[in-house]
Scaffold this motif. Structure first.
Motif, short mmCIF file in Angstrom:
data_model
loop_
_atom_site.label_atom_id
_atom_site.label_comp_id
_atom_site.label_asym_id
_atom_site.label_seq_id
_atom_site.Cartn_x
_atom_site.Cartn_y
_atom_site.Cartn_z
N PHE A 1 0.82 -1.21 0.00
CA PHE A 1 0.00 0.00 0.00
C PHE A 1 0.86 1.28 0.00
CE2 PHE A 1 -1.17 3.21 3.13
CZ PHE A 1 -2.29 3.77 2.54
N GLY A 2 1.87 1.32 0.90
CA GLY A 2 2.67 2.54 1.07
C GLY A 2 3.53 2.85 -0.14
N VAL A 3 4.14 1.82 -0.70
CA VAL A 3 5.01 2.02 -1.87
C VAL A 3 4.16 2.42 -3.09
CG1 VAL A 3 6.54 0.82 -3.49
CG2 VAL A 3 6.86 0.53 -1.03
N LYS A 4 3.01 1.75 -3.23
CA LYS A 4 2.11 2.06 -4.35
C LYS A 4 1.71 3.53 -4.29
CE LYS A 4 -0.66 -1.46 -4.99
NZ LYS A 4 -1.81 -2.29 -4.63
N GLY B 1 10.19 10.34 1.24
CA GLY B 1 9.85 8.98 0.83
C GLY B 1 8.96 8.24 1.81
N ALA B 2 8.56 7.02 1.44
CA ALA B 2 7.65 6.21 2.25
C ALA B 2 8.21 5.92 3.65
CB ALA B 2 7.35 4.89 1.54
N HIS B 3 9.55 5.95 3.79
CA HIS B 3 10.17 5.65 5.09
C HIS B 3 10.06 6.80 6.08
CE1 HIS B 3 12.85 2.83 2.59
NE2 HIS B 3 12.00 2.10 3.27
N ARG C 1 1.39 5.69 5.94
CA ARG C 1 0.63 5.98 7.16
C ARG C 1 1.01 5.05 8.31
NH1 ARG C 1 -4.80 4.26 4.72
NH2 ARG C 1 -5.06 2.13 5.46
N PHE C 2 1.52 3.85 7.99
CA PHE C 2 1.94 2.95 9.07
C PHE C 2 3.25 3.43 9.70
CE2 PHE C 2 -0.47 0.02 6.18
CZ PHE C 2 -1.61 -0.02 6.98
N VAL C 3 4.09 4.09 8.89
CA VAL C 3 5.32 4.68 9.43
C VAL C 3 4.96 5.89 10.29
CG1 VAL C 3 7.54 5.74 8.86
CG2 VAL C 3 6.70 3.82 7.50
N THR D 1 8.62 -1.16 11.12
CA THR D 1 7.37 -1.68 10.54
C THR D 1 7.56 -3.02 9.82
OG1 THR D 1 7.76 -0.41 8.53
CG2 THR D 1 6.33 0.60 10.20
N THR D 2 8.79 -3.30 9.39
CA THR D 2 9.03 -4.52 8.61
C THR D 2 9.60 -5.66 9.46
OG1 THR D 2 11.15 -3.55 8.01
CG2 THR D 2 9.37 -3.35 6.39
N GLY D 3 9.50 -5.54 10.79
CA GLY D 3 10.05 -6.58 11.67
C GLY D 3 9.30 -7.90 11.55
N ILE E 1 4.25 -3.27 13.78
CA ILE E 1 4.60 -4.01 12.56
C ILE E 1 3.46 -3.85 11.55
CG2 ILE E 1 5.12 -6.30 11.58
CD1 ILE E 1 6.43 -6.96 14.29
N CYS E 2 3.83 -3.56 10.31
CA CYS E 2 2.85 -3.27 9.27
C CYS E 2 2.04 -4.52 8.89
CB CYS E 2 3.63 -2.72 8.08
SG CYS E 2 2.90 -2.95 6.51
N HIS E 3 0.75 -4.33 8.66
CA HIS E 3 -0.12 -5.47 8.37
C HIS E 3 0.18 -6.10 7.02
CE1 HIS E 3 -3.29 -5.06 11.65
NE2 HIS E 3 -2.20 -4.41 11.99
#
Ligand code: SF4
Length: 286
Positions: A15-18, A72-74, A97-99, A163-165, A194-196
């Motif tokens: 979602f975030g990268v898109k 960026g997304a990060h 948004r998760f970051v 988020t990527t753990g 952690i991102c869904h």
């Protein structure tokens, strides 16, 4: 030889990268060019494609040449954000948004007097940004003993994850902290950040890795979530992390009959499909 090649569920951009890529494409089309502060995602193919339409990378705020800068997304920390604003350029914020959520958690914990522990890679831009929202009143690490050596030990500790753990590793980290770094009356606050998308991606990759006898994880060699996926799959079957179809070595395929393919959050679906197509061609030659 009959060979089955299977793609994991839920591959393609997250979602975030898109959202970040769509925003940059739109801005580049409208304004002709846009700069991003550092690499907007960790994927060389994506960065090349963006460069072709006018999205270039500025490694520092001082080094930018245009008047539109994208985060960026990060995401970034508050000081970097303030420095961009001071420069007076147009800001395009593509922070996922998760970051943003993880940043808000770090800020809230820090303001409530907690020493903030971010479980993750201290050198990763996302982690640096999250920690900065804690006013640097904390630490980013994957090593629980790093907290145990603090003197004095913090009495109030707030823990969150990059988020990527990997969820299981995050739990092990918290357990290790409880064993080593807690004094009497310590207070512990854990927030699951952690991102869904990452959870779903890891679960579907693991399900596939359990069934196959060879696994390919497609993504940039420097991408945190791609490396985590490969780490999980490697626990279950022989696994290769590749960036593109060209990296597949025919010798790897010898003796394998069921191949799985998955990809990181910043890997385009078409890159995954190119890997599947090359695997099919290589098997036809056998
Ligand atoms: S992996 Fe998750 S947190 Fe990271 S950009 Fe994608 S959706 Fe956002």
């Amino acid at each position: 030889m009959s060979v089955k090649i299977e793609k994991a569920a839920g591959t393609g951009f997250c979602f975030g990268v898109k959202r970040a890529i769509t925003t940059l494409e739109k801005v580049a089309k409208e304004r002709g060019c846009v700069e991003t502060l550092g690499a907007v995602v960790h994927n060389q193919q994506v960065l090349q494609r963006l460069e072709d339409i006018g999205v270039s990378v500025a490694s520092t705020i001082e080094g930018m040449t245009g008047n539109t800068l994208a985060i960026g997304a990060h995401g970034v920390g508050p000081e970097v954000e303030a420095a961009i604003r001071q420069r007076g350029v147009n800001i395009i914020d593509t922070t996922c948004r998760f970051v943003h959520r993880a940043q808000a958690v770090a800020e809230r914990l820090s303001k409530s007097g907690f020493f903030v522990v971010v479980y993750g890679d201290a050198n990763h831009p996302e982690v640096k940004g999250i920690l900065a929202w804690a006013g640097d009143k904390g630490i980013a690490t994957r090593d629980a003993t790093a907290i145990a050596t603090l003197n004095p030990l913090p009495k109030k500790v707030g823990i969150l994850s990059q988020t990527t753990g990997i969820p299981a590793n995050f739990i092990d980290f918290v357990k290790a902290l409880l064993d080593t770094a807690f004094a009497k009356d310590s207070e512990l606050h854990i927030v699951d950040t952690i991102c869904h998308d990452i959870r779903r991606r890891q679960t579907s990759a693991q399900k596939l890795a359990e069934k196959v006898d060879l696994m390919f994880v497609v993504g940039d060699h420097t991408s945190a979530n791609t490396n985590r996926l490969a780490e999980l799959c490697r626990r279950l079957t022989e696994t290769h992390l590749i960036e593109t179809a060209d990296e597949i070595k025919p010798a790897w395929l010898k003796g394998h009959k069921h191949i799985g393919v998955t990809g990181g959050a910043s890997t385009a679906e078409e890159t995954i499909d190119e890997v599947v197509a090359r695997l099919e061609r290589l098997y036809e030659k056998h």
